[in-house]
Design a protein around this motif. Sequence first.
Motif, PDB file in Angstrom:
ATOM      1  N   PHE A 151      49.778  89.984  62.244  1.00 29.63           N
ATOM      2  CA  PHE A 151      49.160  88.665  62.466  1.00 29.63           C
ATOM      3  C   PHE A 151      50.191  87.542  62.560  1.00 29.63           C
ATOM      4  CE2 PHE A 151      46.088  91.342  60.114  1.00 29.63           C
ATOM      5  CZ  PHE A 151      45.124  91.446  61.106  1.00 29.63           C
ATOM      6  N   TRP A 164      47.300  84.133  70.031  1.00 27.14           N
ATOM      7  CA  TRP A 164      47.927  85.319  69.448  1.00 27.14           C
ATOM      8  C   TRP A 164      48.921  85.926  70.433  1.00 27.14           C
ATOM      9  CZ3 TRP A 164      44.451  89.558  66.716  1.00 27.14           C
ATOM     10  CH2 TRP A 164      45.240  90.299  65.811  1.00 27.14           C
ATOM     11  N   LYS A 176      51.699  89.013  70.957  1.00 21.95           N
ATOM     12  CA  LYS A 176      52.120  90.329  70.462  1.00 21.95           C
ATOM     13  C   LYS A 176      53.200  90.871  71.404  1.00 21.95           C
ATOM     14  CE  LYS A 176      47.602  91.790  68.555  1.00 21.95           C
ATOM     15  NZ  LYS A 176      46.613  92.876  68.478  1.00 21.95           N
ATOM     16  N   GLN A 193      44.963  99.242  64.468  1.00 24.97           N
ATOM     17  CA  GLN A 193      43.917  98.967  63.467  1.00 24.97           C
ATOM     18  C   GLN A 193      42.899 100.093  63.483  1.00 24.97           C
ATOM     19  OE1 GLN A 193      42.294  95.214  64.833  1.00 24.97           O
ATOM     20  NE2 GLN A 193      43.856  94.011  63.743  1.00 24.97           N
ATOM     21  N   HIS A 220      36.634  98.491  63.172  1.00 28.46           N
ATOM     22  CA  HIS A 220      36.037  97.596  62.170  1.00 28.46           C
ATOM     23  C   HIS A 220      35.071  96.625  62.846  1.00 28.46           C
ATOM     24  CE1 HIS A 220      39.521  95.430  63.786  1.00 28.46           C
ATOM     25  NE2 HIS A 220      38.822  94.332  63.571  1.00 28.46           N
ATOM     26  N   ASP A 227      33.956  92.563  62.778  1.00 28.50           N
ATOM     27  CA  ASP A 227      34.618  91.309  62.403  1.00 28.50           C
ATOM     28  C   ASP A 227      33.814  90.448  61.432  1.00 28.50           C
ATOM     29  OD1 ASP A 227      36.946  91.585  63.784  1.00 28.50           O
ATOM     30  OD2 ASP A 227      36.397  90.271  65.450  1.00 28.50           O
ATOM     31  N   PHE A 284      37.935  86.484  73.954  1.00 27.39           N
ATOM     32  CA  PHE A 284      39.384  86.641  74.096  1.00 27.39           C
ATOM     33  C   PHE A 284      39.715  86.189  75.515  1.00 27.39           C
ATOM     34  CE2 PHE A 284      41.841  89.546  71.122  1.00 27.39           C
ATOM     35  CZ  PHE A 284      40.944  89.470  70.068  1.00 27.39           C
ATOM     36  N   ALA A 292      48.536  97.035  74.573  1.00 24.48           N
ATOM     37  CA  ALA A 292      47.829  96.827  73.308  1.00 24.48           C
ATOM     38  C   ALA A 292      46.419  96.276  73.511  1.00 24.48           C
ATOM     39  CB  ALA A 292      48.635  95.886  72.402  1.00 24.48           C
ATOM     40  N   PRO A 293      45.619  96.930  74.382  1.00 24.67           N
ATOM     41  CA  PRO A 293      44.270  96.400  74.604  1.00 24.67           C
ATOM     42  C   PRO A 293      43.406  96.554  73.353  1.00 24.67           C
ATOM     43  CG  PRO A 293      44.431  98.591  75.561  1.00 24.67           C
ATOM     44  CD  PRO A 293      45.821  98.234  75.069  1.00 24.67           C
ATOM     45  N   THR A 294      42.371  95.762  73.283  1.00 24.26           N
ATOM     46  CA  THR A 294      41.356  95.976  72.253  1.00 24.26           C
ATOM     47  C   THR A 294      40.530  97.192  72.703  1.00 24.26           C
ATOM     48  OG1 THR A 294      41.229  93.574  72.163  1.00 24.26           O
ATOM     49  CG2 THR A 294      39.561  94.795  70.917  1.00 24.26           C
ATOM     50  N   HIS A 327      35.258  97.728  66.840  1.00 18.73           N
ATOM     51  CA  HIS A 327      36.403  97.644  67.754  1.00 18.73           C
ATOM     52  C   HIS A 327      37.687  97.785  66.941  1.00 18.73           C
ATOM     53  CE1 HIS A 327      36.104  93.655  66.040  1.00 18.73           C
ATOM     54  NE2 HIS A 327      37.380  93.483  66.353  1.00 18.73           N
ATOM     55  N   ARG A 328      38.810  97.808  67.625  1.00 17.73           N
ATOM     56  CA  ARG A 328      40.104  97.855  66.920  1.00 17.73           C
ATOM     57  C   ARG A 328      41.197  97.298  67.812  1.00 17.73           C
ATOM     58  NH1 ARG A 328      43.610 102.144  68.360  1.00 17.73           N
ATOM     59  NH2 ARG A 328      42.679 103.566  69.877  1.00 17.73           N
ATOM     60  N   GLY A 329      42.224  96.741  67.179  1.00 16.63           N
ATOM     61  CA  GLY A 329      43.441  96.363  67.891  1.00 16.63           C
ATOM     62  C   GLY A 329      44.295  97.609  68.035  1.00 16.63           C
ATOM     63  N   ARG A 382      51.628  90.722  75.009  1.00 15.44           N
ATOM     64  CA  ARG A 382      50.228  90.363  75.274  1.00 15.44           C
ATOM     65  C   ARG A 382      49.947  89.000  74.654  1.00 15.44           C
ATOM     66  NH1 ARG A 382      44.822  92.708  72.380  1.00 15.44           N
ATOM     67  NH2 ARG A 382      45.246  90.852  71.141  1.00 15.44           N
TER      68      ARG A 382
HETATM   69  O1  LIG Z   1      43.894  91.891  68.972  1.00 15.99           O
HETATM   70  C1  LIG Z   1      43.003  92.710  69.215  1.00 15.99           C
HETATM   71  O2  LIG Z   1      42.965  93.366  70.245  1.00 15.99           O
HETATM   72  C2  LIG Z   1      41.900  92.929  68.220  1.00 15.99           C
HETATM   73  C3  LIG Z   1      42.215  92.357  66.877  1.00 15.99           C
HETATM   74  C4  LIG Z   1      41.119  92.552  65.884  1.00 15.99           C
HETATM   75  O3  LIG Z   1      40.160  93.198  66.117  1.00 15.99           O
HETATM   76  C5  LIG Z   1      41.241  91.936  64.556  1.00 15.99           C
HETATM   77  O4  LIG Z   1      42.326  91.464  64.170  1.00 15.99           O
HETATM   78  O5  LIG Z   1      40.213  91.916  63.833  1.00 15.99           O
END
Ligand SMILES: O=C(O)CCC(=O)C(=O)O
Length: 288
Positions: A60, A103, A105, A114, A117, A119, A140, A151-153, A199-201, A211
């Motif tokens: 983060f 953000w 990255k 990740q 999860h 949100d 987004f 690094a797609p979601t 979803h997840r990062g 990104r």
């Molecule tokens: O950055 C992303 O692609 C998802 C990030 C995310 O889901 C989160 O930090 O809760």
Amino acid sequence: MKVLDANIQQLRDDGYSVIENAIDPELLSRGQEAMWELCPRPADYFANTGAHAPLSTSQFAGLHRFPFPNWDLNRLVVNQNLIDAAEKICGTKDLELYQAEFWAKYSGAVDYGQLHHFDYGNHTLVVPKRASTHVQLAAFVLLSDVSEADAPTYVVPTKSVRDTPFVPRTQTTRAFASQEVAITGTAGSVFFYKTDTLHRGSNFTQPGRARFTLLVNLQPRGWRWTGRTAWPREALSESWSETMVRMTPQQRALFGFPAPGDEYWDEQTIRDVGMRYSGMDMDPYRQR
Ligand SMILES: O=C(O)CCC(=O)C(=O)O
């Protein structure tokens, strides 16, 4: 930004939707230029990663909270296409913008992976209500092209999760791995998903990539148990004042600023708010 019935249906069925070319190209390129005030250009980062070591301290670390020091980025947060789309998706014009972040990255800076999860953990005091039209919407805005290597979601379409309780919020197994979809798109696309979408990062899968995204969270105004940001807490920063002065009354209202015609406005408040926000056009607030 054209929100089609198909997008709305996909949000209902799958919990997400992507709208390509959603942002006006001129607005986008100004926002992209403005983001270099917050983070290094990829060429500079990869030329000397050691000089940017703080970006490796946490996944983060590349996050910055609204308001940003540059209007060209701030105005992307409240751009009309995005707000029109959110109004249509949420089914109301009375929207609250309850969080905005930028953000950055970079490949290899840190582990961005990740677990799946939801949100909602820091967006509501309770859990999402499936039988409700109240939508907490995350947008987004892609400020760079996002391919599968960037690094797609990854999202799990809601229909696969519909009978799963919202707790635990984070799935410790990869039970939904085979259903997940990578969200890719060109810069200027907007990826919408709801806080009840699993979803997840993810990590970059190629070196030398970066990104950049702008995250905007919106919801219908009303529920007391949802939200995230107390905007008055940000209101002493210089960027806040400049941003408020430059916004339209409709844009300010997204942050809870009283709208023209609100009973808050009288001679005294119009005078003093005009003094607090030097340069703000107070005329709209004089209209009854
Ligand atoms: O950055 C992303 O692609 C998802 C990030 C995310 O889901 C989160 O930090 O809760």
